[in-house]
Design a protein around this motif. Structure first.
Motif, mmCIF file in Angstrom:
data_model
loop_
_atom_site.group_PDB
_atom_site.id
_atom_site.type_symbol
_atom_site.label_atom_id
_atom_site.label_comp_id
_atom_site.label_asym_id
_atom_site.label_seq_id
_atom_site.Cartn_x
_atom_site.Cartn_y
_atom_site.Cartn_z
ATOM 1 N N LYS A 12 0.284 -0.980 0.029
ATOM 2 C CA LYS A 12 0.215 0.822 0.100
ATOM 3 C C LYS A 12 0.518 1.544 -0.140
ATOM 4 C CE LYS A 12 -3.572 2.313 2.886
ATOM 5 N NZ LYS A 12 -4.250 3.189 1.766
ATOM 6 N N ASP A 16 0.374 4.505 -3.079
ATOM 7 C CA ASP A 16 0.071 4.629 -2.356
ATOM 8 C C ASP A 16 1.815 6.400 -3.187
ATOM 9 O OD1 ASP A 16 -1.809 4.384 -1.876
ATOM 10 O OD2 ASP A 16 -1.518 5.117 0.651
ATOM 11 N N GLN A 19 1.734 7.148 -6.629
ATOM 12 C CA GLN A 19 0.275 7.668 -7.831
ATOM 13 C C GLN A 19 0.564 8.763 -8.869
ATOM 14 O OE1 GLN A 19 -2.796 7.046 -8.123
ATOM 15 N NE2 GLN A 19 -2.492 5.860 -7.345
ATOM 16 N N SER A 51 -3.930 -2.609 0.881
ATOM 17 C CA SER A 51 -3.839 -1.604 -0.869
ATOM 18 C C SER A 51 -4.786 -1.249 -1.561
ATOM 19 C CB SER A 51 -2.101 -2.297 -1.483
ATOM 20 O OG SER A 51 -2.815 -3.407 -1.739
ATOM 21 N N PHE A 53 -5.136 -2.622 -4.488
ATOM 22 C CA PHE A 53 -5.055 -2.536 -5.831
ATOM 23 C C PHE A 53 -5.634 -3.724 -6.900
ATOM 24 C CE2 PHE A 53 -2.483 -3.854 -9.126
ATOM 25 C CZ PHE A 53 -2.264 -2.503 -10.020
ATOM 26 N N THR A 90 -6.301 6.016 -9.162
ATOM 27 C CA THR A 90 -7.566 5.444 -8.764
ATOM 28 C C THR A 90 -9.089 5.937 -9.352
ATOM 29 O OG1 THR A 90 -7.153 8.437 -7.720
ATOM 30 C CG2 THR A 90 -6.260 6.670 -6.418
ATOM 31 N N TYR A 91 -9.178 4.645 -8.604
ATOM 32 C CA TYR A 91 -10.794 4.360 -8.615
ATOM 33 C C TYR A 91 -11.740 4.678 -7.753
ATOM 34 C CZ TYR A 91 -15.290 2.547 -10.600
ATOM 35 O OH TYR A 91 -16.246 2.243 -10.822
ATOM 36 N N HIS A 92 -12.737 4.864 -6.802
ATOM 37 C CA HIS A 92 -13.145 5.264 -5.456
ATOM 38 C C HIS A 92 -11.608 5.479 -4.430
ATOM 39 C CE1 HIS A 92 -17.519 5.131 -7.072
ATOM 40 N NE2 HIS A 92 -16.379 3.687 -7.764
ATOM 41 N N ASP A 93 -11.356 5.906 -4.810
ATOM 42 C CA ASP A 93 -9.764 6.063 -3.803
ATOM 43 C C ASP A 93 -9.365 4.456 -3.484
ATOM 44 O OD1 ASP A 93 -10.837 8.307 -3.213
ATOM 45 O OD2 ASP A 93 -11.657 7.648 -1.292
ATOM 46 N N GLN A 94 -9.217 3.705 -4.211
ATOM 47 C CA GLN A 94 -8.247 2.748 -4.580
ATOM 48 C C GLN A 94 -7.689 2.279 -5.829
ATOM 49 O OE1 GLN A 94 -8.210 0.220 -2.010
ATOM 50 N NE2 GLN A 94 -10.709 0.563 -1.319
ATOM 51 N N PRO A 95 -6.155 2.089 -5.707
ATOM 52 C CA PRO A 95 -4.892 2.380 -6.599
ATOM 53 C C PRO A 95 -5.055 1.363 -7.640
ATOM 54 C CG PRO A 95 -4.306 1.008 -4.398
ATOM 55 C CD PRO A 95 -5.470 1.463 -4.102
ATOM 56 N N GLN A 96 -5.387 1.683 -9.294
ATOM 57 C CA GLN A 96 -5.809 1.044 -10.319
ATOM 58 C C GLN A 96 -5.050 1.548 -10.944
ATOM 59 O OE1 GLN A 96 -9.818 0.482 -11.093
ATOM 60 N NE2 GLN A 96 -9.543 1.590 -12.977
#
Length: 116
Positions: A12, A16, A19, A51, A53, A90-96
């Motif tokens: 994570k 982060d 990004q 994380s 991800f 990010t998508y909905h505050d999640q790394p992607q």
């Protein structure tokens, strides 16, 4: 140009910290499945409860990914050890990472098959 930073899908802090940079994320796919609408394949990774991800493929790239991955990308990816390379967002505050072409994903085929 230097090789992209390789980050574990479970890391994570590193996700982060990187990004909006182009990185390579490695991990084992716990699930790869097309949404009910068929518009997006979400590739989830093992050990990413912290994380969050994931990688995604949109339907416009579906044929290319299926062609590159034995005709069924979702099935080929599930359970595979992979590296995905792309811009970390990010998508909905999640790394992607969004995968637009099959060259962004590498299956680790170097692992010897389980011969038990």
């Amino acid at each position: 140009k230097p090789a992209a930073t390789v980050i574990k899908a479970s890391d994570k802090a590193a996700l982060d910290a990187n990004q909006n940079k182009t990185v390579t994320v490695e991990g084992t796919v716990s699930e790869a499945a097309w949404s009910k609408s068929g518009k997006v394949m979400i590739i989830k990774f093992a050990d990413t409860d912290d994380s969050g991800f994931s990688a995604v493929v949109f339907d416009r790239a579906k044929a290319a990914f299926n062609k590159a991955l034995d005709g069924d990308a979702a099935q080929s990816l599930t359970g595979a050890k992979v590296k995905v390379t792309g811009k970390l967002g990010t998508y909905h505050d999640q790394p992607q990472i969004i995968l637009n072409k099959p060259s962004q994903i590498t299956l680790d085929k170097d692992k010897p098959a389980d011969t038990k």
